[in-house]
Design an enzyme around this catalytic site. Structure first.
Site, PDB file in Angstrom:
ATOM      1  N   CYS A  11       1.993  12.068 -40.268  1.00 19.17           N
ATOM      2  CA  CYS A  11       2.526  13.008 -39.274  1.00 19.17           C
ATOM      3  C   CYS A  11       1.382  13.664 -38.496  1.00 19.17           C
ATOM      4  O   CYS A  11       0.212  13.511 -38.839  1.00 19.17           O
ATOM      5  CB  CYS A  11       3.373  14.071 -39.964  1.00 19.17           C
ATOM      6  SG  CYS A  11       2.437  15.136 -41.074  1.00 19.17           S
ATOM      7  N   CYS A  30      -0.824  15.860 -40.621  1.00 12.44           N
ATOM      8  CA  CYS A  30      -1.725  15.062 -41.475  1.00 12.44           C
ATOM      9  C   CYS A  30      -2.954  14.635 -40.674  1.00 12.44           C
ATOM     10  O   CYS A  30      -4.077  14.697 -41.168  1.00 12.44           O
ATOM     11  CB  CYS A  30      -1.008  13.843 -42.031  1.00 12.44           C
ATOM     12  SG  CYS A  30       0.420  14.246 -43.049  1.00 12.44           S
TER      13      CYS A  30
END
Length: 75
Positions: free
Chosen positions: A10, A13
């Site tokens: 994501c 991240c």
């Protein structure tokens, strides 16, 4: 030193990965930084919320993006 970023890829991240890279460069240490996207590997750390930061096998932060300055203090 081994640094792992746990998460499924994501945006948060990716932000944590970039912050870790910047922190390592600014501190001037040798570190291997890996992204771990496999849910089974992530669960082995007991992490329930991502992103998470693991340094030398210890979960240091989970469920939020911490700043590069916070990461530098952990290094």
């Amino acid at each position: 030193m081994k640094i792992e970023i746990l998460g499924m890829g994501c945006a948060k991240c990716k932000d944590l990965y970039m912050a870790a890279e910047q922190a390592v460069q600014e501190v001037g240490i040798e570190a291997q930084i890996n992204k771990v996207e496999d849910i089974k590997q992530i669960m082995q750390y007991g992490v329930m919320t991502t992103p998470a930061l693991v340094i030398d096998g210890k979960v240091r932060a989970a469920g939020k993006v911490i700043s590069k300055d916070e990461i530098k203090q952990m290094l």
